[in-house]
Scaffold this motif. Sequence first.
Motif, PDB file in Angstrom:
ATOM      1  N   PHE A 198      47.605 -42.175  79.824  1.00 45.16           N
ATOM      2  CA  PHE A 198      46.586 -42.926  80.556  1.00 45.16           C
ATOM      3  C   PHE A 198      47.186 -43.477  81.845  1.00 45.16           C
ATOM      4  CE2 PHE A 198      44.732 -47.246  81.296  1.00 45.16           C
ATOM      5  CZ  PHE A 198      43.496 -46.819  81.766  1.00 45.16           C
ATOM      6  N   ALA A 199      46.495 -43.280  82.976  1.00 45.40           N
ATOM      7  CA  ALA A 199      46.942 -43.832  84.253  1.00 45.40           C
ATOM      8  C   ALA A 199      46.618 -45.325  84.288  1.00 45.40           C
ATOM      9  CB  ALA A 199      46.248 -43.109  85.410  1.00 45.40           C
ATOM     10  N   VAL A 200      47.646 -46.167  84.411  1.00 42.69           N
ATOM     11  CA  VAL A 200      47.480 -47.611  84.263  1.00 42.69           C
ATOM     12  C   VAL A 200      47.186 -48.263  85.597  1.00 42.69           C
ATOM     13  CG1 VAL A 200      48.522 -49.723  83.365  1.00 42.69           C
ATOM     14  CG2 VAL A 200      49.085 -47.523  82.321  1.00 42.69           C
ATOM     15  N   SER A 201      48.176 -48.301  86.488  1.00 42.65           N
ATOM     16  CA  SER A 201      47.999 -48.857  87.832  1.00 42.65           C
ATOM     17  C   SER A 201      49.144 -48.384  88.695  1.00 42.65           C
ATOM     18  CB  SER A 201      47.949 -50.386  87.800  1.00 42.65           C
ATOM     19  OG  SER A 201      49.208 -50.932  87.488  1.00 42.65           O
ATOM     20  N   GLY A 202      48.946 -48.462  90.018  1.00 37.85           N
ATOM     21  CA  GLY A 202      49.970 -47.953  90.917  1.00 37.85           C
ATOM     22  C   GLY A 202      50.257 -46.499  90.595  1.00 37.85           C
ATOM     23  N   ASN A 203      51.526 -46.165  90.448  1.00 32.66           N
ATOM     24  CA  ASN A 203      51.918 -44.810  90.093  1.00 32.66           C
ATOM     25  C   ASN A 203      52.337 -44.709  88.621  1.00 32.66           C
ATOM     26  OD1 ASN A 203      52.303 -44.996  93.129  1.00 32.66           O
ATOM     27  ND2 ASN A 203      52.587 -42.809  92.778  1.00 32.66           N
TER      28      ASN A 203
END
Length: 676
Positions: A198-203
């Motif tokens: 899962f893409a959380v935040s930033g990179n």
Amino acid sequence: MFAFWGRVLTLRGHRYRYLRTAAAIASGALVVPCASQAADLPLKARAAKTLYDWTGFYAGGHFGYGDASFGPGTNSLPLQGVILPPSATGFSGGYQLGYNRQLANRVVLGIEADSTFSGARDVVAHERSPAPFNTTLDYVGTVRGRIGYAFDRFMPFVSGGFAWGHTHINVNDADGVSELFPVGKYQTGWTAGLGLEFAVSGNWTAKAEYDYVALSRRTYDLSGFGLANVEVEPRVHLFKLGLNYQFGDTPWMAPVNGKTKLPESNDWNVHAQTTLLPQGYGPIRSPYASPQSLPGSGQFQATWTTTAFLGARLWDGGEFYFNPELAQGFGINGTLGLAGFSNGEAQKAGAPFPKIRAQRYYFKQTFGLGGEQEDVPDAPNQLAGKRDIDRVTLIVGRFAVGDFFDGNSYAKDPRADFMNWAMWSSGAYDFPADLPGYTRGAVVELNRRDWAVRGGLFQVPDAPNSDTLVYKTGGAVVEFEERHSIFEQPGKLRVGAFYNSGNTANYREVVAIAAANPALDINDITVANQRDRSKYGFYVNLEQQIVKDVGLFARGSWNDGQNQILSFTDIDRSVSGGLSIKGSFWGRPDDTIGIGGAVNGLSAAHRDFLAAGGTGLLIGDGQLNYSPERILEAYYAWKLTSWTTMTFDYQFITNPAYNADRGPVSIFSGRLHAEF
């Protein structure tokens, strides 16, 4: 005009649906303000929605828990599971790197390589199940293909590929617990798994994953130890939680123009460090020795640690921190032979392969008392934000006592400044700790602008140099910190008092029993004499800036010296001090020179114990021609990049382990430290 561009976008087909939507939104945003310009009511265009793109290189780390079977009669060694039961892998963790390519149909193809290392031995569980030998999995490595499907920021995936690992068998002493002869082998095999990322935040992306690993069968020939051959065929189950940093299409580079893929968050952070510290010395005078003496022939050893610092804001003032750490290698002579030991990275639980431990996991609650606030920068185990200068802070969990007590700006961190134990710590403070140097407990602090007072209650080991922390006894410390300025130069003075209660022997009693019973071994008498006893002491700690970029430090510490040292090292009295100079004077403002010295001593009872042949936590030559241990240390820390430092260090130690018959010893060290 807008209709024309709408037709053009329509001809592009389904894949440009979101661009067409953006054009329509932009059209409305331009028309409406013109119609209402006289009313001066500006409207803001809505941002177009875009899909997350998984294409690019990435690197990261993981931790988790697992189990394994090695085959019939292999006696798997129980490893620490932290809050879970001990198992053949225990608490595990490692690192990974890979590359993804997202196709137009949202299928994601990738390749990933990783290494997973097992946990440390669970001493209590091992003692409950003694065996003539034990089998251990040191690590597993894989190279896997991955196939996933992108649901925007979610990506379920399956994986499979090649695996390899290293197992070893330890033949035990007659007690079935003490390890004597390790024998190891490499094994290859295959792996398959599945997970969700899962893409959380930033990179940053987070993942949960399960992997099954099957390694080939290998035969261990134990006939030389009077044992039958053993067939080891590992079958490993690994459950992982991990974080990956996405670099984009170009490896090791941030995305174009430094922009992150998603908005950043101030409610959590990730930092990491790695430190390689080789150290050695040449031949020294050594007329007699024991296993706890520095070898007279000289020696070279190295340690390597890698730590992740994970922090999360739970609510206003509430924070949680977690620090898994990989450690590999040994201090010289297995971290034995010096009271002021020369390598602050050396743990008493060294290992030839990396071992992972959950070194810190603690909850922190800050209660602001109002008034003026101060900025808190982003840092390891520190979330960015603001806090009241007048505040009360409560910390509960696992940590090192030195994280919150006996701090010093110039001599505190063996990864950045002085390496010797007697330089970065008040040597006579026997702070509660397991073998790597951590404990569990609670700390409370009241902070004001010009002073602070803090206190802590901690678990202590169940015996000297034990890795098992217990609740039956405990340790306490109270510290007062005063902040001042002298000729407009800032400084701090810390004064602390400590008290420990633990399972220790009394030096005088042991020596008396040994004198009355010459046939008995004094160290057997010591173990038999151990019971709940106390130790108390004090320390004073000063740091003072002299001029900009030049500061001095000084420490003095003392303990009663009547009963065994429980956790830290064999010092009853210690004074240390030195200077730290930044490189701004020669055009390298990020470099540092440090020079300092320490003198360590023992109580009369402690001296008599060692002279009679007793051994302490780190020292014991079998006899003793007592003289204080004296240490000189100098280092130059050379900043290579914004995140990497190389240090050259020299230590000259006279009377190592308080013995005028030994040494002196010159110890040369290097240190490569990187952090972000």
